[in-house]
Design a protein around this motif. Structure first.
Motif, PDB file in Angstrom:
ATOM      1  N   PRO A  30      40.760  36.860  26.611  1.00 19.85           N
ATOM      2  CA  PRO A  30      39.895  37.220  27.741  1.00 19.85           C
ATOM      3  C   PRO A  30      39.741  38.737  27.839  1.00 19.85           C
ATOM      4  CG  PRO A  30      41.500  35.579  28.410  1.00 19.85           C
ATOM      5  CD  PRO A  30      41.864  35.978  27.005  1.00 19.85           C
ATOM      6  N   ASP A  31      38.537  39.171  28.158  1.00 19.06           N
ATOM      7  CA  ASP A  31      38.226  40.609  28.220  1.00 19.06           C
ATOM      8  C   ASP A  31      37.219  40.804  29.353  1.00 19.06           C
ATOM      9  OD1 ASP A  31      37.279  43.160  27.943  1.00 19.06           O
ATOM     10  OD2 ASP A  31      36.448  42.865  25.929  1.00 19.06           O
ATOM     11  N   LEU A  32      37.735  41.216  30.503  1.00 23.11           N
ATOM     12  CA  LEU A  32      36.874  41.327  31.677  1.00 23.11           C
ATOM     13  C   LEU A  32      36.466  42.769  31.964  1.00 23.11           C
ATOM     14  CD1 LEU A  32      38.311  38.566  34.012  1.00 23.11           C
ATOM     15  CD2 LEU A  32      36.116  38.627  32.835  1.00 23.11           C
ATOM     16  N   GLN A  33      36.350  43.564  30.903  1.00 22.19           N
ATOM     17  CA  GLN A  33      35.828  44.931  31.086  1.00 22.19           C
ATOM     18  C   GLN A  33      34.414  44.851  31.651  1.00 22.19           C
ATOM     19  OE1 GLN A  33      33.288  46.095  28.647  1.00 22.19           O
ATOM     20  NE2 GLN A  33      32.961  47.902  29.948  1.00 22.19           N
ATOM     21  N   GLY A  34      34.144  45.685  32.645  1.00 19.39           N
ATOM     22  CA  GLY A  34      32.810  45.716  33.238  1.00 19.39           C
ATOM     23  C   GLY A  34      32.669  46.949  34.100  1.00 19.39           C
ATOM     24  N   TRP A  35      31.669  46.958  34.992  1.00 23.24           N
ATOM     25  CA  TRP A  35      31.407  48.126  35.847  1.00 23.24           C
ATOM     26  C   TRP A  35      31.143  47.648  37.265  1.00 23.24           C
ATOM     27  CZ3 TRP A  35      29.160  47.188  31.110  1.00 23.24           C
ATOM     28  CH2 TRP A  35      29.443  48.093  30.073  1.00 23.24           C
ATOM     29  N   ASN A  36      31.874  48.161  38.231  1.00 20.44           N
ATOM     30  CA  ASN A  36      31.669  47.794  39.658  1.00 20.44           C
ATOM     31  C   ASN A  36      31.706  46.274  39.843  1.00 20.44           C
ATOM     32  OD1 ASN A  36      30.905  50.594  39.970  1.00 20.44           O
ATOM     33  ND2 ASN A  36      28.818  50.028  39.360  1.00 20.44           N
ATOM     34  N   SER A  37      32.480  45.599  39.027  1.00 15.99           N
ATOM     35  CA  SER A  37      32.316  44.145  38.922  1.00 15.99           C
ATOM     36  C   SER A  37      32.993  43.370  40.037  1.00 15.99           C
ATOM     37  CB  SER A  37      32.843  43.657  37.570  1.00 15.99           C
ATOM     38  OG  SER A  37      32.249  44.390  36.532  1.00 15.99           O
ATOM     39  N   ASP A  38      33.874  44.051  40.802  1.00 17.41           N
ATOM     40  CA  ASP A  38      34.499  43.328  41.924  1.00 17.41           C
ATOM     41  C   ASP A  38      34.056  43.935  43.250  1.00 17.41           C
ATOM     42  OD1 ASP A  38      35.739  45.732  41.679  1.00 17.41           O
ATOM     43  OD2 ASP A  38      37.795  44.937  41.590  1.00 17.41           O
ATOM     44  N   HIS A  39      32.824  44.423  43.269  1.00 20.09           N
ATOM     45  CA  HIS A  39      32.301  45.109  44.456  1.00 20.09           C
ATOM     46  C   HIS A  39      32.267  44.186  45.663  1.00 20.09           C
ATOM     47  CE1 HIS A  39      29.595  47.591  46.887  1.00 20.09           C
ATOM     48  NE2 HIS A  39      29.821  48.576  46.040  1.00 20.09           N
ATOM     49  N   THR A  40      32.588  44.783  46.804  1.00 17.39           N
ATOM     50  CA  THR A  40      32.660  43.998  48.041  1.00 17.39           C
ATOM     51  C   THR A  40      31.324  43.332  48.403  1.00 17.39           C
ATOM     52  OG1 THR A  40      33.302  44.136  50.360  1.00 17.39           O
ATOM     53  CG2 THR A  40      32.213  46.064  49.465  1.00 17.39           C
ATOM     54  N   LEU A 215      26.826  51.316  49.263  1.00 10.73           N
ATOM     55  CA  LEU A 215      28.186  51.826  49.088  1.00 10.73           C
ATOM     56  C   LEU A 215      28.277  52.206  47.624  1.00 10.73           C
ATOM     57  CD1 LEU A 215      30.515  49.133  50.762  1.00 10.73           C
ATOM     58  CD2 LEU A 215      30.243  51.531  51.474  1.00 10.73           C
ATOM     59  N   PRO A 216      29.150  53.178  47.281  1.00 13.69           N
ATOM     60  CA  PRO A 216      29.290  53.446  45.843  1.00 13.69           C
ATOM     61  C   PRO A 216      29.712  52.165  45.119  1.00 13.69           C
ATOM     62  CG  PRO A 216      30.433  55.090  47.156  1.00 13.69           C
ATOM     63  CD  PRO A 216      30.010  54.021  48.098  1.00 13.69           C
ATOM     64  N   TYR A 217      29.068  51.755  44.096  1.00 15.79           N
ATOM     65  CA  TYR A 217      27.816  52.092  43.512  1.00 15.79           C
ATOM     66  C   TYR A 217      26.920  50.874  43.428  1.00 15.79           C
ATOM     67  CZ  TYR A 217      29.966  56.554  42.549  1.00 15.79           C
ATOM     68  OH  TYR A 217      30.577  57.747  42.705  1.00 15.79           O
ATOM     69  N   LYS A 218      26.624  50.313  44.593  1.00 15.42           N
ATOM     70  CA  LYS A 218      25.639  49.235  44.671  1.00 15.42           C
ATOM     71  C   LYS A 218      24.899  49.377  45.998  1.00 15.42           C
ATOM     72  CE  LYS A 218      28.193  45.644  42.079  1.00 15.42           C
ATOM     73  NZ  LYS A 218      27.499  45.653  40.800  1.00 15.42           N
ATOM     74  N   CYS A 219      23.714  48.767  46.074  1.00 13.05           N
ATOM     75  CA  CYS A 219      23.062  48.637  47.373  1.00 13.05           C
ATOM     76  C   CYS A 219      22.636  47.186  47.531  1.00 13.05           C
ATOM     77  CB  CYS A 219      21.857  49.578  47.497  1.00 13.05           C
ATOM     78  SG  CYS A 219      20.469  49.121  46.442  1.00 13.05           S
ATOM     79  N   ARG A 220      22.309  46.849  48.767  1.00 10.54           N
ATOM     80  CA  ARG A 220      21.812  45.495  49.022  1.00 10.54           C
ATOM     81  C   ARG A 220      20.749  45.536  50.103  1.00 10.54           C
ATOM     82  NH1 ARG A 220      24.368  44.507  53.910  1.00 10.54           N
ATOM     83  NH2 ARG A 220      26.612  44.778  53.975  1.00 10.54           N
ATOM     84  N   PHE A 221      19.825  44.606  50.038  1.00 11.20           N
ATOM     85  CA  PHE A 221      18.829  44.449  51.099  1.00 11.20           C
ATOM     86  C   PHE A 221      18.338  43.013  51.079  1.00 11.20           C
ATOM     87  CE2 PHE A 221      15.374  45.137  47.967  1.00 11.20           C
ATOM     88  CZ  PHE A 221      15.999  45.976  47.046  1.00 11.20           C
ATOM     89  N   THR A 222      17.760  42.590  52.207  1.00  8.02           N
ATOM     90  CA  THR A 222      17.380  41.178  52.319  1.00  8.02           C
ATOM     91  C   THR A 222      15.868  41.044  52.490  1.00  8.02           C
ATOM     92  OG1 THR A 222      17.766  41.200  54.689  1.00  8.02           O
ATOM     93  CG2 THR A 222      19.587  40.461  53.332  1.00  8.02           C
TER      94      THR A 222
END
Ligand SMILES: C[S@@+](CC[C@H](N)C(=O)[O-])C[C@H]1O[C@@H](n2cnc3c(N)ncnc32)[C@H](O)[C@@H]1O
Length: 232
Positions: A30-40, A215-222
């Protein structure tokens, strides 16, 4: 999963009933390397929508897909994350030797799909994740044609301005009214991935939306619950 009905329906609509995990075995660790992958924002959106269908565009090894899938399992969702990727990598992965080294290859052809599949199976989350190994444009067309409409979209594919703009423009109409779009690598200061942040801000400026947050480093909108497609 409560009863797996969403998964069965998607298997029929997208995979002609044939489960892509059938007979799959992996010898890769298993290799779970990623970026911002557990963002809230990823887990918050699962809690908010208790989704049936989630789409992630830009999956890589599956780390952020698995963050959402775990939360869906733990909160009893009858739902699936559709994982859309070519599994070939983006320009930046080819241009940076360190990132290129993250992509296993066989005779020059990337094997990322099998890393992703191995990661899903290692976590036992096949019931919550289905792959769609197509580029963003073709995947969107398949889902539109089969009337598969996510309530949550995570956009994290190619990062140049034109690609991000195209992804936002093509996927937004498919998002259910009231649904949430999360864009990766958004940074209000424009210091990180300026191309992504500018594409998102330009899209927002011309597209009615609600509840923007970053929030660093994602955004969200609906999307408004009253949203209707523009008549053609
Ligand atoms: C930054 S990585 C995704 C990271 C992942 N979400 C995570 O949390 O680790 C970007 C991915 O987008 C994929 N990609 C780039 N352009 C694409 C396109 N046009 N259609 C589908 N996938 C694409 C690449 O293959 C790569 O796996």
């Amino acid at each position: 999963m409560v009863n797996g009905s969403v998964r069965r329906d998607l298997l029929d609509r997208l995979w002609y009933g044939r489960d892509p995990y059938l007979g799959f075995t992996s010898s890769m660790a298993p290799d779970l390397q990623g970026w911002n992958s557990d963002h809230t924002y990823l887990t918050e959106a699962i809690d908010r929508h208790h989704p049936g269908v989630v789409v992630e565009v830009g999956v890589w090894k599956g780390a952020s897909v698995l963050t959402m899938a775990r939360r869906m399992r733990d909160t009893g969702c009858d739902g699936v994350v559709l994982a859309v990727d070519t599994w070939l990598g983006s320009a930046e992965h080819w241009l940076d030797p360190a990132l290129k080294g993250q992509i296993p290859q066989l005779n020059g052809f990337p094997q990322l799909y099998f890393v992703f599949m191995g990661n899903v199976v290692a976590e036992g989350l096949q019931d919550y994740v289905l792959p769609l190994p197509l580029d963003s444009a073709n995947a969107c067309e398949v889902l539109r044609s089969r009337d598969v409409r996510p309530v949550l979209l995570h956009v994290d594919a190619a990062h140049d301005y034109a690609a991000v703009t195209a992804d936002l423009e093509r996927w937004w109409p498919l998002l259910q009214p009231g649904g949430t779009l999360i864009a990766d690598d958004y940074d209000a200061t424009y210091r990180v991935w300026e191309t992504v942040s500018r594409a998102v801000d330009d899209f927002k400026a011309r597209t009615p939306h609600q509840d923007f947050a970053a929030l660093p480093y994602k955004c969200r909108f609906t999307k408004s619950a009253e949203w209707r497609p523009t008549p053609v």
